[in-house]
Design an enzyme around this catalytic site. Structure first.
Site, PDB file in Angstrom:
ATOM      1  N   GLY A 127       1.114  -1.242  -0.038  1.00 31.93           N
ATOM      2  CA  GLY A 127       0.016  -0.074   0.013  1.00 31.93           C
ATOM      3  C   GLY A 127       0.869   1.309   0.070  1.00 31.93           C
ATOM      4  O   GLY A 127       1.865   1.177   0.633  1.00 31.93           O
ATOM      5  N   GLY A 181       6.100  -3.204   3.587  1.00 31.59           N
ATOM      6  CA  GLY A 181       5.713  -3.314   5.080  1.00 31.59           C
ATOM      7  C   GLY A 181       5.833  -4.920   5.346  1.00 31.59           C
ATOM      8  O   GLY A 181       6.556  -5.528   4.771  1.00 31.59           O
ATOM      9  N   ASP A 182       5.292  -5.243   6.385  1.00 29.70           N
ATOM     10  CA  ASP A 182       5.421  -6.606   6.818  1.00 29.70           C
ATOM     11  C   ASP A 182       5.397  -7.639   5.848  1.00 29.70           C
ATOM     12  O   ASP A 182       6.474  -8.481   5.790  1.00 29.70           O
ATOM     13  CB  ASP A 182       4.212  -6.791   8.076  1.00 29.70           C
ATOM     14  N   THR A 237       4.790   1.652   6.359  1.00 30.84           N
ATOM     15  CA  THR A 237       3.354   1.158   6.493  1.00 30.84           C
ATOM     16  C   THR A 237       2.681   1.917   7.514  1.00 30.84           C
ATOM     17  O   THR A 237       3.148   2.261   8.597  1.00 30.84           O
ATOM     18  CB  THR A 237       3.459  -0.521   7.111  1.00 30.84           C
ATOM     19  N   ILE A 238       1.560   2.523   7.236  1.00 26.87           N
ATOM     20  CA  ILE A 238       0.628   3.149   8.147  1.00 26.87           C
ATOM     21  C   ILE A 238       0.347   2.637   9.202  1.00 26.87           C
ATOM     22  O   ILE A 238       0.159   3.036  10.051  1.00 26.87           O
ATOM     23  CB  ILE A 238      -0.482   3.907   7.465  1.00 26.87           C
ATOM     24  N   ASP A 239       0.384   1.161   9.288  1.00 26.32           N
ATOM     25  CA  ASP A 239       0.053   0.177  10.354  1.00 26.32           C
ATOM     26  C   ASP A 239       0.852   0.275  11.346  1.00 26.32           C
ATOM     27  O   ASP A 239       0.604  -0.246  12.382  1.00 26.32           O
ATOM     28  CB  ASP A 239      -0.277  -1.174   9.707  1.00 26.32           C
ATOM     29  N   GLU A 247     -10.085  -1.081  12.302  1.00 26.21           N
ATOM     30  CA  GLU A 247     -10.594  -1.882  11.373  1.00 26.21           C
ATOM     31  C   GLU A 247     -10.850  -3.427  11.562  1.00 26.21           C
ATOM     32  O   GLU A 247     -11.640  -4.085  11.174  1.00 26.21           O
ATOM     33  CB  GLU A 247     -10.198  -1.811   9.996  1.00 26.21           C
ATOM     34  N   HIS A 275      -8.717   5.424   2.558  1.00 26.30           N
ATOM     35  CA  HIS A 275      -7.352   5.706   1.927  1.00 26.30           C
ATOM     36  C   HIS A 275      -6.799   7.340   2.166  1.00 26.30           C
ATOM     37  O   HIS A 275      -5.786   7.651   1.608  1.00 26.30           O
ATOM     38  CB  HIS A 275      -7.469   5.390   0.519  1.00 26.30           C
ATOM     39  N   GLN A 306      -6.016   8.299   4.872  1.00 28.25           N
ATOM     40  CA  GLN A 306      -4.891   7.986   5.716  1.00 28.25           C
ATOM     41  C   GLN A 306      -3.535   7.959   4.912  1.00 28.25           C
ATOM     42  O   GLN A 306      -2.597   7.873   5.459  1.00 28.25           O
ATOM     43  CB  GLN A 306      -5.122   6.922   6.619  1.00 28.25           C
TER      44      GLN A 306
HETATM   45  O1  F6P Z   1      -1.512  -2.004   5.042  1.00 35.86           O
HETATM   46  C1  F6P Z   1      -1.789  -0.656   4.728  1.00 35.86           C
HETATM   47  C2  F6P Z   1      -3.283  -0.555   4.864  1.00 35.86           C
HETATM   48  O2  F6P Z   1      -4.014   0.650   4.593  1.00 35.86           O
HETATM   49  C3  F6P Z   1      -4.157  -1.279   5.848  1.00 35.86           C
HETATM   50  O3  F6P Z   1      -4.293  -0.437   6.980  1.00 35.86           O
HETATM   51  C4  F6P Z   1      -5.468  -1.646   5.078  1.00 35.86           C
HETATM   52  O4  F6P Z   1      -6.326  -2.549   5.666  1.00 35.86           O
HETATM   53  C5  F6P Z   1      -5.310  -2.098   3.724  1.00 35.86           C
HETATM   54  O5  F6P Z   1      -3.717  -1.617   3.434  1.00 35.86           O
HETATM   55  C6  F6P Z   1      -6.090  -1.815   2.734  1.00 35.86           C
HETATM   56  O6  F6P Z   1      -5.432  -2.325   1.561  1.00 35.86           O
HETATM   57  P1  F6P Z   1      -6.245  -1.779   0.097  1.00 35.86           P
HETATM   58  O7  F6P Z   1      -5.803  -0.511  -0.096  1.00 35.86           O
HETATM   59  O8  F6P Z   1      -5.836  -2.906  -0.830  1.00 35.86           O
HETATM   60  O9  F6P Z   1      -7.679  -2.112   0.436  1.00 35.86           O
END
Ligand code: F6P
Length: 380
Positions: free
Chosen positions: A11, A116-117, A140-142, A239, A286, A288
């Protein structure tokens, strides 16, 4: 002249362009290197011919605009897995050899990957196969990558979420309602926790602290008794929150979609049914990720990007750049992915939240005894 490759995977988020800019500036100015951007993340690597999906990154145009711009100018994809690439016929195929061959055809000294992870786990597997000089920058925003206090994108995401908590409060107040804000974070509650504290939410629901309806409703009752007819409340929901009863994560609306989303409206609906207060929800989504980088992500991108280039020229490959205790450093990619960083439920942020009266919907209040301060390990 040595050539460095740069790729963004997973992402997008704020701070990636700041890091790309730093790699280009440090590579060209510091080492006279050539910097090549690989487009569309790993998806770009499987495309033929490769030159179509790469471009030379030069000093032109790398001004302040790109330093702050959100997203990634290289493009990204959420499907890095070269070991299980989805083919046109619907089957999965191991294209890891092709991945390594195509990257090697670019004649790179090293490939710097921002991921990210999930992406880092795959990099670790690619590294084990050999044949590639890899370096990773955590993004990663996470903020769920261990061994680094923070990753690119987290700070800006928290800033957006905090602003949203501030903004929903005004409507909650005007209409005497419960307003619920759903934030991202995948399996970690860091964004919800930080923005909930910084925005002064009444309830913060995170996956690491399962909630119960008794816990949520008793907090709403407490607010009713304090505010009387001027009642209003704000709730921040990560979420992937879980219930105490059965550990269920998200409501039916998001099942089988392969991604989270939708829990906020379920929580609002249930609060309305169970408490009689009008409740509404907003999912921040998004916003964020696409937001302009705040000062922390610009700094982090600049520090991590330039440090990664220094690692290339010290031939320290197979590492992830880290940010710990105000210092940039590095650990092996294996170490970086060896554990997961969820919210520390005994850490200083959770303690502080409880201390100021924020509920996690678990029926627990603030601890009677103050936690000891100064334990750096309880960062999250
Ligand atoms: O890992 C980043 C993230 O934004 C998560 O916080 C979220 O669950 C996921 O990606 C959303 O992914 P996508 O943009 O593929 O829906």
């Amino acid at each position: 002249m040595k050539k460095i490759g740069v790729m963004t995977t997973g992402g997008d988020c704020a701070g990636l362009n700041a890091a790309i800019r730093a790699i280009v500036c440090r590579g060209i100015r510091g080492y006279g290197a050539e910097v090549v951007g690989i487009r569309y993340g790993a998806e770009g690597v499987y495309q033929n011919p490769m030159p179509l999906v790469t471009f030379d990154l030069t000093m032109d145009g790398w001004g302040e605009t790109l330093l702050k711009r959100g997203g990634t100018i290289l493009g990204s994809s959420t499907t890095l897995d070269p070991f299980r690439v989805l083919m046109d016929n619907g089957e999965r195929q191991d294209l890891s050899d092709l991945f390594i061959k195509n990257i090697n055809s670019l004649g790179l000294e090293a490939l710097i990957v921002m991921g990210g992870d999930g992406s880092l786990k795959l990099l670790s597997a690619l590294k084990a196969k050999g044949g590639l000089n890899l370096l990773a920058i955590p993004k990663t925003i996470d903020n769920d990558l261990a061994r680094t206090d923070t990753s690119l994108g987290f700070s800006s995401a928290v800033r957006v979420a905090t602003g949203a908590v501030d903004d929903i409060r005004t409507t909650a107040q005007s209409h005497r309602r419960v307003l619920v804000l759903e934030v991202m974070g995948r399996d970690a509650g860091h964004i919800a926790l930080m923005s909930g504290i910084a925005g002064g939410a009444d309830l913060i629901l995170i996956p690491e602290i399962p909630y119960s309806w008794d816990g949520i409703c008793s907090k709403i009752k407490e607010i009713e008794s304090q505010k009387g007819k001027d009642f209003y409340a704000t709730v921040v929901v990560a979420e992937s929150v879980k219930t105490q009863e059965d550990g269920a994560t998200t409501p039916a609306s998001s099942k089988n979609k392969g991604h989270y989303g939708g829990i906020g409206s379920y929580i609002a609906e249930q609060i309305e049914i169970r408490t009689g207060h009008i409740a509404r929800s907003t999912a921040l989504g998004h916003l964020q990720r696409g937001v302009e980088a705040d000062y922390e992500d610009r700094l982090l991108g600049t520090l991590m990007g330039s440090y990664a280039v220094d690692l290339v020229f010290q031939k320290k490959f197979g590492c992830m750049v880290t940010w710990t205790h105000g210092q940039v450093g590095h650990v092996s990619i294996e170490e970086a992915v060896s554990c997961y960083k969820g919210v520390d439920t005994k850490g200083c942020y959770v303690q502080a939240a409880r201390a100021v009266g924020i509920s996690f919907g678990d029926g627990q209040g603030a601890q009677a005894v103050a936690p000891s301060h100064g334990d750096r390990k309880s960062y999250s």
